[in-house]
Design a protein around this motif. Structure first.
Motif, PDB file in Angstrom:
ATOM      1  N   ARG A   1       1.098  -1.232  -0.154  1.00  0.00           N
ATOM      2  CA  ARG A   1       0.023   0.023  -0.003  1.00  0.00           C
ATOM      3  C   ARG A   1       0.715   1.280   0.005  1.00  0.00           C
ATOM      4  O   ARG A   1       1.942   1.285   0.759  1.00  0.00           O
ATOM      5  N   ASN A   2       0.351   2.310  -0.889  1.00  0.00           N
ATOM      6  CA  ASN A   2       1.217   3.419  -0.669  1.00  0.00           C
ATOM      7  C   ASN A   2       0.592   4.149   0.626  1.00  0.00           C
ATOM      8  O   ASN A   2      -0.584   4.355   0.839  1.00  0.00           O
ATOM      9  N   PRO A   3       1.569   4.570   1.407  1.00  0.00           N
ATOM     10  CA  PRO A   3       1.298   5.035   2.935  1.00  0.00           C
ATOM     11  C   PRO A   3       0.570   6.362   2.378  1.00  0.00           C
ATOM     12  O   PRO A   3      -0.084   6.931   3.482  1.00  0.00           O
TER      13      PRO A   3
ATOM     14  N   ILE B   1      -0.413  -1.301  -4.376  1.00  0.00           N
ATOM     15  CA  ILE B   1       0.682  -1.260  -5.331  1.00  0.00           C
ATOM     16  C   ILE B   1       1.007  -2.769  -5.590  1.00  0.00           C
ATOM     17  O   ILE B   1       1.082  -3.474  -4.623  1.00  0.00           O
ATOM     18  N   ASN B   2       1.567  -2.766  -6.573  1.00  0.00           N
ATOM     19  CA  ASN B   2       2.087  -4.432  -6.955  1.00  0.00           C
ATOM     20  C   ASN B   2       3.818  -4.159  -6.833  1.00  0.00           C
ATOM     21  O   ASN B   2       4.361  -3.366  -7.521  1.00  0.00           O
ATOM     22  N   ILE B   3       4.178  -5.193  -5.662  1.00  0.00           N
ATOM     23  CA  ILE B   3       5.683  -4.794  -5.601  1.00  0.00           C
ATOM     24  C   ILE B   3       6.272  -6.059  -6.315  1.00  0.00           C
ATOM     25  O   ILE B   3       6.067  -7.301  -5.924  1.00  0.00           O
ATOM     26  N   PRO B   4       7.229  -5.963  -7.474  1.00  0.00           N
ATOM     27  CA  PRO B   4       7.470  -7.228  -7.998  1.00  0.00           C
ATOM     28  C   PRO B   4       8.630  -8.089  -7.144  1.00  0.00           C
ATOM     29  O   PRO B   4       9.278  -7.571  -6.078  1.00  0.00           O
ATOM     30  N   ALA B   5       8.458  -9.328  -7.789  1.00  0.00           N
ATOM     31  CA  ALA B   5       9.563 -10.237  -7.198  1.00  0.00           C
ATOM     32  C   ALA B   5      11.061  -9.770  -7.471  1.00  0.00           C
ATOM     33  O   ALA B   5      11.416  -9.213  -8.442  1.00  0.00           O
ATOM     34  N   LYS B   6      12.177 -10.121  -6.387  1.00  0.00           N
ATOM     35  CA  LYS B   6      13.524  -9.966  -6.819  1.00  0.00           C
ATOM     36  C   LYS B   6      14.229 -10.698  -6.009  1.00  0.00           C
ATOM     37  O   LYS B   6      13.923 -11.318  -5.010  1.00  0.00           O
TER      38      LYS B   6
END
Length: 89
Positions: free
Chosen positions: A61-63, A69-74
């Motif tokens: 979440r955008n604070p 929001i999508n946070i990609p794999a890394k």
């Protein structure tokens, strides 16, 4: 302690020039980076272990707005301190 402080400390402890200490530190960083890129672990007995682990993609979440929001794999670097390092602290 930053990189230049570490180089100065290495040079004085080992009785070598700062240029030689810089070369040694850069070599260590390069070798560690190469090993981790290759999927290997770097194990320094008594000090600790550097390894790579995968983080899955996830939602966040955008604070400021609360929007999802999508946070990609890394891949991320992990460090696990060894027994001697833990004991020294």
């Amino acid at each position: 302690m930053n990189k230049s402080d570490l180089i100065g400390k290495m040079a004085s402890d080992a009785g070598i020039s700062k240029a030689q200490a810089t070369a040694a530190l850069n070599s260590f960083i390069g070798a560690t980076t190469g090993a981790l890129k290759g999927g290997d672990k770097v194990i320094l007995v008594g000090f600790g272990t550097f390894s790579v682990s995968a983080r899955d993609a996830r939602k966040g979440r955008n604070p400021q707005t609360g929007a999802v929001i999508n946070i990609p794999a890394k891949k991320v670097v992990r460090f696990k301190a060894g027994a001697e390092l833990n004991g020294a602290l």
